[in-house]
Scaffold this motif. Structure first.
Motif, short mmCIF file in Angstrom:
data_model
loop_
_atom_site.label_atom_id
_atom_site.label_comp_id
_atom_site.label_asym_id
_atom_site.label_seq_id
_atom_site.Cartn_x
_atom_site.Cartn_y
_atom_site.Cartn_z
N HIS A 190 0.85 -1.20 0.00
CA HIS A 190 0.00 0.00 0.00
C HIS A 190 0.89 1.25 0.00
O HIS A 190 0.98 1.96 1.02
N PRO A 191 1.57 1.51 -1.09
CA PRO A 191 2.44 2.69 -1.16
C PRO A 191 1.64 3.98 -1.16
O PRO A 191 0.43 3.98 -1.46
N LEU A 192 2.30 5.07 -0.80
CA LEU A 192 1.64 6.37 -0.82
C LEU A 192 1.33 6.79 -2.25
O LEU A 192 2.11 6.54 -3.17
N SER A 193 0.21 7.47 -2.40
CA SER A 193 -0.14 8.02 -3.71
C SER A 193 0.65 9.29 -3.94
O SER A 193 1.26 9.85 -3.02
N ASP A 194 0.65 9.77 -5.16
CA ASP A 194 1.33 11.03 -5.48
C ASP A 194 0.75 12.18 -4.67
O ASP A 194 1.48 13.08 -4.23
N GLU A 195 -0.56 12.16 -4.46
CA GLU A 195 -1.20 13.23 -3.68
C GLU A 195 -0.73 13.19 -2.23
O GLU A 195 -0.46 14.24 -1.63
N GLU A 196 -0.63 11.99 -1.66
CA GLU A 196 -0.18 11.87 -0.27
C GLU A 196 1.28 12.29 -0.13
O GLU A 196 1.65 12.91 0.88
N ARG A 197 2.10 11.97 -1.12
CA ARG A 197 3.50 12.41 -1.08
C ARG A 197 3.59 13.94 -1.15
O ARG A 197 4.42 14.55 -0.46
N ALA A 198 2.75 14.54 -1.97
CA ALA A 198 2.75 16.01 -2.08
C ALA A 198 2.32 16.63 -0.75
O ALA A 198 2.89 17.65 -0.32
N LYS A 199 1.33 16.03 -0.08
CA LYS A 199 0.88 16.54 1.22
C LYS A 199 1.99 16.40 2.26
O LYS A 199 2.20 17.29 3.08
N ASN A 200 2.70 15.28 2.23
CA ASN A 200 3.82 15.09 3.16
C ASN A 200 4.90 16.15 2.95
O ASN A 200 5.49 16.65 3.91
N ALA A 201 5.17 16.48 1.70
CA ALA A 201 6.19 17.50 1.40
C ALA A 201 5.78 18.85 1.96
O ALA A 201 6.61 19.60 2.49
N THR A 202 4.48 19.16 1.85
CA THR A 202 3.98 20.42 2.40
C THR A 202 4.08 20.42 3.92
O THR A 202 4.49 21.42 4.53
N LYS A 203 3.74 19.30 4.54
CA LYS A 203 3.82 19.20 6.00
C LYS A 203 5.26 19.31 6.49
O LYS A 203 5.52 19.86 7.56
N SER A 204 6.19 18.79 5.69
CA SER A 204 7.60 18.81 6.09
C SER A 204 8.13 20.22 6.28
O SER A 204 8.98 20.47 7.14
#
Length: 319
Positions: free
Chosen positions: A249-263
């Motif tokens: 269950h890898p992260l989707s592109d949208e979830e990765r983008a949200k993680n980058a914003t949170k970082s």
């Protein structure tokens, strides 16, 4: 005004200000000495019996030197003899008076620890920052850091510190304690702390790191799945924890983008820990057990807040 002795006159010639002198001058200007001394006064010897005690502020200055420069009690005594910058900061002229010995320094440190004044100092510092316009907002970053302890059993008791434990981070094993912080997401000011053994999971400290008025809570993947605990501690808070994928269950592109914003927000929580560990040198415990190291961590959090906001505070002083 006290007349200077011959021993100090030789240092009055103009010279280049060292980084240590500049640091001590800045901290001298931004530390709320009166407020912090007032916390200690009810517990400090009055001097009605026996030899008059050394002034509270002078001992507090020595105690802070220990924290800033990562010194033991004997090292603190030696530094007062070795360093003119430290003597000037404390206000000692060796031509007229003796510097406090390591026993006196040790007793003062034990007083701070025994009366639990570390967390009170953090509160007093944050109240001081608030009075200068630096306020705790509605966003909190939760984070934790490992502080190493000696893992060797080659000591007098032939064993490890029973209050410290080991934990694994990645493929590396660590032995020691863990310092947990809750820091404001805008000002980077630490407002909440907790200290545990290293094997206590970060997510178990959620309720201790939130002040309750948060609207957003930021944290790394160690706090994933703690939405209910966050809401229990701060009912209006939105959980902004990093998400991680799992096998299959890898992260989707949208979830990765949200993680980058949170970082970009969550990275601010690393700043006070960097000050505590890399600038003030608290990477290894100095004392046995959690209690003394808890006090040291709490005091360093207060001093890290002042250090990070010293530019703003200095502008307030000169305004």
């Amino acid at each position: 005004m006290r007349q200077k002795s011959f021993s100090s006159l030789g240092f009055d010639r103009p010279h280049k200000q060292t980084r240590r002198e500049r640091f001590l001058a800045e901290m001298d200007a931004v530390v709320p000495w009166a407020a912090l001394s007032a916390l200690i006064k009810p517990h400090y010897p009055s001097g009605e019996r026996g030899r008059p005690p050394i002034g509270i502020e002078r001992m507090l200055r020595i105690y802070f030197l220990q924290q800033w420069f990562n010194m033991s009690d004997p090292q603190a005594e030696d530094s007062l003899h070795d360093s003119a910058a430290m003597r000037n900061f404390v206000g000692i002229d060796l031509g007229n008076e003796a510097a406090p010995d390591e026993t006196t320094i040790c007793k003062f440190r034990h007083l701070i620890e025994a009366k639990g004044l570390g967390k009170m100092m953090l509160t007093a510092v944050n109240d001081h920052l608030k009075s200068k316009g630096i306020k705790i907002g509605t966003g909190t970053i939760m984070d934790a850091t490992l502080i190493s302890a000696p893992s060797s059993t080659k000591n007098e008791k032939g064993g490890r510190d029973p209050e410290m434990h080991q934990t694994r981070k990645g493929n590396q094993w660590y032995f020691g304690m863990k310092g947990h912080i809750g820091a404001d997401s805008k000002e980077k000011v630490i407002h909440s702390t907790e200290v545990t053994a290293a094997n206590v999971h970060d997510s178990q400290m959620v309720s201790s790191l939130l002040h309750g008025a948060e609207t957003k809570v930021w944290s790394d993947t160690a706090y994933q799945g703690q939405t209910a605990a966050i809401r229990a501690a701060a009912p209006a808070a939105q959980d902004m924890t990093h998400r991680r994928g799992s096998r299959g269950h890898p992260l989707s592109d949208e979830e990765r983008a949200k993680n980058a914003t949170k970082s970009r927000v969550r990275a601010k929580g690393e700043h006070p820990l960097l000050v505590i560990k890399r600038i003030f040198g608290f990477t290894h415990v100095r004392y046995r057990g959690l209690a003394k190291n808890r006090t040291r961590f709490e005091v360093l959090c207060a001093l890290a807040n002042l250090y990070m906001k010293r530019r703003v505070l200095l502008r307030c002083c000169h305004a």
